[in-house]
Design a protein around this motif. Sequence first.
Motif, short mmCIF file in Angstrom:
data_model
loop_
_atom_site.label_atom_id
_atom_site.label_comp_id
_atom_site.label_asym_id
_atom_site.label_seq_id
_atom_site.Cartn_x
_atom_site.Cartn_y
_atom_site.Cartn_z
N VAL A 85 0.72 -1.23 -0.04
CA VAL A 85 0.09 -0.13 0.09
C VAL A 85 0.90 1.19 0.13
O VAL A 85 1.90 1.20 0.69
CB VAL A 85 -0.88 0.18 1.18
N ALA A 86 0.57 2.03 -0.88
CA ALA A 86 1.47 3.71 -0.99
C ALA A 86 0.57 4.64 -0.93
O ALA A 86 -0.71 4.78 -1.78
CB ALA A 86 2.03 3.24 -2.30
N GLY A 87 0.73 5.78 -0.22
CA GLY A 87 -0.05 6.96 -0.31
C GLY A 87 0.34 7.63 -1.57
O GLY A 87 1.54 7.63 -1.92
N ILE A 88 -0.78 8.21 -2.31
CA ILE A 88 -0.47 8.71 -3.56
C ILE A 88 -1.13 10.29 -3.37
O ILE A 88 -1.20 10.81 -4.32
CB ILE A 88 -1.02 8.27 -4.72
N VAL A 95 -2.71 0.53 -4.23
CA VAL A 95 -2.62 -0.84 -3.69
C VAL A 95 -2.16 -1.77 -4.79
O VAL A 95 -2.95 -1.94 -5.93
CB VAL A 95 -3.75 -1.52 -3.00
N THR A 96 -0.96 -2.50 -4.58
CA THR A 96 -0.59 -3.44 -5.61
C THR A 96 -0.21 -4.67 -5.22
O THR A 96 0.11 -4.84 -3.96
CB THR A 96 1.04 -3.01 -6.18
N VAL A 97 -0.75 -5.81 -5.59
CA VAL A 97 -0.65 -7.13 -5.58
C VAL A 97 0.13 -8.03 -6.50
O VAL A 97 -0.09 -7.66 -7.78
CB VAL A 97 -2.03 -7.79 -5.31
N HIS A 98 1.22 -8.64 -6.07
CA HIS A 98 2.10 -9.38 -6.97
C HIS A 98 2.13 -10.91 -6.66
O HIS A 98 1.96 -11.23 -5.39
CB HIS A 98 3.37 -8.83 -6.71
#
Length: 137
Positions: A85-88, A95-98
């Motif tokens: 999770v990264a604030g933008i 939110v990125t899922v890998h």
Amino acid sequence: MAEYERSRTMPAQPEHVFDQAANVSQLDAWLPQALHVDVEDPPAVTVHEDSSGQDMPALLRSEPDQMRLEWGTREQGSYAGWLQVAGIGSGASEVTVHLSFFDEGHDPGEQAVCYALDDSLMRLEEQVRMRTENAAG
């Protein structure tokens, strides 16, 4: 080896998004619907897959200071994944899922994985939205 990654912007502070994603008692609310996690002795968990009926020993680690979850199979080394999770800015998050599949037998294919990841991210956003609306109201 096959790798897949999907991202989604969510209208909430990154801390709220991460708290919801990392809440082990509510993982089933956003994980792919065919997967269910039984938390044993963290980081040890068991993942039940409806389609195969199998239970697979896995690990789930939460890194709150990095707003990151990591998981993977314990014994076979079949797959691993992470959520970041990264604030933008402006109160929003990305939110990125890998996912990485090291065993071809566990890779359901690009179309199925991308659908499951997109669906999971959408369901996580719904959970975050419900939580922030309840907190505000």
